[in-house]
Enzyme design. Structure first.
Site, PDB file in Angstrom:
ATOM      1  N   PHE A 151       0.820  -1.227   0.000  1.00 27.71           N
ATOM      2  CA  PHE A 151       0.000   0.000   0.000  1.00 27.71           C
ATOM      3  C   PHE A 151       0.844   1.263   0.000  1.00 27.71           C
ATOM      4  O   PHE A 151       0.466   2.292   0.546  1.00 27.71           O
ATOM      5  CB  PHE A 151      -1.030  -0.016   1.142  1.00 27.71           C
ATOM      6  CG  PHE A 151      -2.292  -0.707   0.694  1.00 27.71           C
ATOM      7  CD1 PHE A 151      -2.296  -2.069   0.470  1.00 27.71           C
ATOM      8  CD2 PHE A 151      -3.455   0.004   0.449  1.00 27.71           C
ATOM      9  CE1 PHE A 151      -3.431  -2.710  -0.010  1.00 27.71           C
ATOM     10  CE2 PHE A 151      -4.591  -0.631  -0.026  1.00 27.71           C
ATOM     11  CZ  PHE A 151      -4.579  -1.995  -0.253  1.00 27.71           C
ATOM     12  N   CYS A 164     -15.219   0.853  -1.345  1.00 23.59           N
ATOM     13  CA  CYS A 164     -14.978   0.815   0.109  1.00 23.59           C
ATOM     14  C   CYS A 164     -14.170   1.997   0.633  1.00 23.59           C
ATOM     15  O   CYS A 164     -14.696   2.804   1.401  1.00 23.59           O
ATOM     16  CB  CYS A 164     -14.284  -0.487   0.486  1.00 23.59           C
ATOM     17  SG  CYS A 164     -15.330  -1.912   0.191  1.00 23.59           S
TER      18      CYS A 164
HETATM   19  C1  UDX Z   1     -10.363  -2.544   0.234  1.00 24.65           C
HETATM   20  C2  UDX Z   1      -9.572  -3.188   1.377  1.00 24.65           C
HETATM   21  O1  UDX Z   1      -8.273  -3.563   0.913  1.00 24.65           O
HETATM   22  C3  UDX Z   1     -10.323  -4.404   1.905  1.00 24.65           C
HETATM   23  O2  UDX Z   1      -9.630  -4.962   3.003  1.00 24.65           O
HETATM   24  C4  UDX Z   1     -11.716  -3.972   2.329  1.00 24.65           C
HETATM   25  O3  UDX Z   1     -12.462  -5.070   2.798  1.00 24.65           O
HETATM   26  C5  UDX Z   1     -12.429  -3.300   1.169  1.00 24.65           C
HETATM   27  O4  UDX Z   1     -11.648  -2.209   0.684  1.00 24.65           O
HETATM   28  P1  UDX Z   1     -10.688  -3.037  -2.363  1.00 24.65           P
HETATM   29  O5  UDX Z   1     -11.607  -1.867  -2.412  1.00 24.65           O
HETATM   30  O6  UDX Z   1     -11.075  -4.297  -3.059  1.00 24.65           O
HETATM   31  O7  UDX Z   1     -10.397  -3.463  -0.841  1.00 24.65           O
HETATM   32  O8  UDX Z   1      -9.320  -2.560  -3.007  1.00 24.65           O
HETATM   33  P2  UDX Z   1      -7.791  -2.395  -2.590  1.00 24.65           P
HETATM   34  O9  UDX Z   1      -7.002  -3.498  -3.163  1.00 24.65           O
HETATM   35  O10 UDX Z   1      -7.632  -2.130  -1.156  1.00 24.65           O
HETATM   36  O11 UDX Z   1      -7.422  -1.070  -3.410  1.00 24.65           O
HETATM   37  C6  UDX Z   1      -8.126   0.130  -3.167  1.00 24.65           C
HETATM   38  C7  UDX Z   1      -7.651   1.235  -4.054  1.00 24.65           C
HETATM   39  O12 UDX Z   1      -6.363   1.672  -3.649  1.00 24.65           O
HETATM   40  C8  UDX Z   1      -7.518   0.884  -5.531  1.00 24.65           C
HETATM   41  O13 UDX Z   1      -8.047   1.961  -6.289  1.00 24.65           O
HETATM   42  C9  UDX Z   1      -6.023   0.741  -5.740  1.00 24.65           C
HETATM   43  O14 UDX Z   1      -5.643   1.047  -7.052  1.00 24.65           O
HETATM   44  C10 UDX Z   1      -5.491   1.768  -4.751  1.00 24.65           C
HETATM   45  N1  UDX Z   1      -4.117   1.499  -4.276  1.00 24.65           N
HETATM   46  C11 UDX Z   1      -3.854   0.384  -3.543  1.00 24.65           C
HETATM   47  C12 UDX Z   1      -3.105   2.417  -4.539  1.00 24.65           C
HETATM   48  O15 UDX Z   1      -3.339   3.444  -5.195  1.00 24.65           O
HETATM   49  N2  UDX Z   1      -1.845   2.176  -4.051  1.00 24.65           N
HETATM   50  C13 UDX Z   1      -1.547   1.085  -3.318  1.00 24.65           C
HETATM   51  O16 UDX Z   1      -0.382   0.937  -2.916  1.00 24.65           O
HETATM   52  C14 UDX Z   1      -2.577   0.147  -3.061  1.00 24.65           C
END
Ligand code: UDX
Length: 438
Positions: A254, A265
């Site tokens: 992350f 979410c």
């Molecule tokens: C998230 C949480 O990870 C999960 O635990 C919860 O239950 C629901 O919300 P999700 O929405 O499926 O899950 O996506 P996630 O993989 O967390 O990514 C969220 C957003 O962050 C995406 O748009 C992704 O592109 C962005 N992201 C993620 C980044 O920009 N940088 C990162 O390093 C990681």
């Protein structure tokens, strides 16, 4: 166990299918007849790797059924609330209409021996108010809160092999023991696999979920804020992320800088968390999340500005290819998608935008009919004055810069996800820009 799963959206459908796959007898309920008919016929309502297979296996096993009739839930030993809690249309808080409706529809069919479990992401205090609602209606079933943490793209795996199980139990010891016994029986295979179980009261369990999502959002916005400073100094945010991620107190996950987070979410959860803090009189405690949201929104607008500059100051009459529309790869979900926001903004300012996404094309066509859609990256980039990579699908990361250069009008790439190799693209004759990297 006989389990009813109330609400067959992303969370509920995956949960119903997963619980059936580990041997429970599951009834999936939803008010949306079309969704129920699709699921009953083995048709997945969303793109989720592995879901179709487990859905058809569970249907074939005879342990999974879908219905719109709550009366069929009467025989179940556990009722699991999985309905959505979207952001309110005119406010930052969560809309609890569906949660309350689920409980009200269940009430006439609720047996006192059955346990009610909540998995929806809710503002702290919701479980207590639902318990009141049950009591006021004369129901004596225990209620427990059992938040989920699934990620889209890994939803089945995250449900069957969670990092942890969280039980928010009622205060009454007898009711708590009953709820715990049901939870333990439901999750027997996970407990056998030594999944940690964290136990607390309702408020704690509700807050575990929103705190986890707020923390993840904060980590992303933190590195995106550092990217802003990198852009002002010539430093490289991906090297910084690598270096700080090697500290195991920080960790590497992350910390990918880019166009920010979207999805169903993180954006709504941080806003609902702030709204709830305001209602509780502790607004300042979460002032930090206001900045997290601001940084996140700034990154999208930053790409729009980068694109305008790349096109010589105006979008009018320019052709822009957008690679990716889903909020992340391996998903067709476009809710709060930064990619779709950027594509729409640029189109609204006069550019001729062509979007392509391996899974979300149909959704984009339905939701944003003003955006042209192409089958793949080469078709989208045909004659383009600028190419934007906005969702890091594997097929975009592997694009051949030499071959793509053949089809574009001007070889200018803005990599919103920092996933391409700058040297390879520049060598192939592209002007290459990314986020927070020189
Ligand atoms: C998230 C949480 O990870 C999960 O635990 C919860 O239950 C629901 O919300 P999700 O929405 O499926 O899950 O996506 P996630 O993989 O967390 O990514 C969220 C957003 O962050 C995406 O748009 C992704 O592109 C962005 N992201 C993620 C980044 O920009 N940088 C990162 O390093 C990681």
């Amino acid at each position: 166990m006989r389990i009813s799963v109330i609400g067959c959206g992303y969370l509920g459908a995956v949960y119903a299918v997963s619980m059936a796959s580990i041997g429970h007898e599951v009834l999936g309920l939803d008010v949306d007849r079309r969704r129920i008919d699709d699921l009953a016929q083995g048709v997945a309502p969303f793109h989720e790797p592995g879901f179709d297979r487990v859905l058809s296996e569970s249907l074939d096993s005879g342990r999974l059924r879908f219905s719109t009739d709550y009366a069929e839930a009467a025989r179940c030993e556990a009722h699991v609330i999985c309905v959505g809690t979207p952001q309110q249309i005119d406010a930052a808080g969560a809309d609890l209409t569906f949660v309350r409706a689920a409980v009200d529809s269940l009430l006439p069919h609720l047996d006192d021996d059955a346990v009610v479990l909540g998995r929806s992401t809710v503002p702290v205090g919701t479980a207590a108010s639902l318990q009141e609602r049950l009591r006021a209606a004369g129901a004596r079933s225990p209620l427990a809160w059992n938040p989920e943490f699934l990620r889209e793209g890994f939803a089945v795996k995250d449900t069957l092999h969670p990092d942890r199980l969280v039980y928010g139990l009622p205060e009454d010891p007898a009711q708590a023991a009953r709820a715990r016994a049901v939870l333990d029986e439901m999750y027997a295979p996970m407990l056998e696999a030594e999944t940690p179980v964290v136990v607390g009261n309702y408020a704690t369990a509700e807050l575990v979920k929103v705190s986890a999502n707020a923390f993840l959002a904060t980590k992303i916005s933190f590195i995106n804020a550092v990217a802003e400073v990198c852009e002002a100094t010539g430093a490289d945010v991906s090297v910084i992320a690598e270096a700080i991620g090697l500290d195991d107190r920080i960790g590497p996950k992350f910390l990918r800088a880019g166009i920010g987070f979207g999805g169903g979410c993180l954006p709504k959860d941080i806003r609902a968390f702030m709204a709830r803090a305001g209602e509780l009189g502790v607004t300042e405690a979460l002032g930090l999340l206001r900045e997290v949201d601001n940084v996140n929104n700034r990154r999208r607008d930053h790409v729009v500005n980068m694109a305008r500059k790349a096109l010589g100051g105006s979008f009018t009459g320019k052709r822009v290819a957008v690679l990716g529309a889903a909020f992340k790869p391996d998903s067709d979900d476009t809710r709060q998608s930064p990619a779709l926001y950027i594509a729409s903004k640029i189109s609204g300012r006069g550019a001729d935008v062509v979007v392509t996404d391996p899974a979300a094309n149909q959704r984009v066509h339905a939701e944003r009919p003003n955006l042209a859609i192409a089958e793949d990256a080469f078709a989208a980039a045909d004659g383009a004055d600028l190419v934007l990579l906005l969702t890091e699908w594997a097929q975009f990361k592997e694009l051949d810069p030499v071959a793509l250069r053949e089809v574009v009008g001007t070889p200018h790439m803005i990599d919103g996800r920092n996933v391409l190799d700058p040297a390879a693209w520049r060598e192939a004759g592209w002007t290459y820009q990314s986020m927070g990297r020189p």
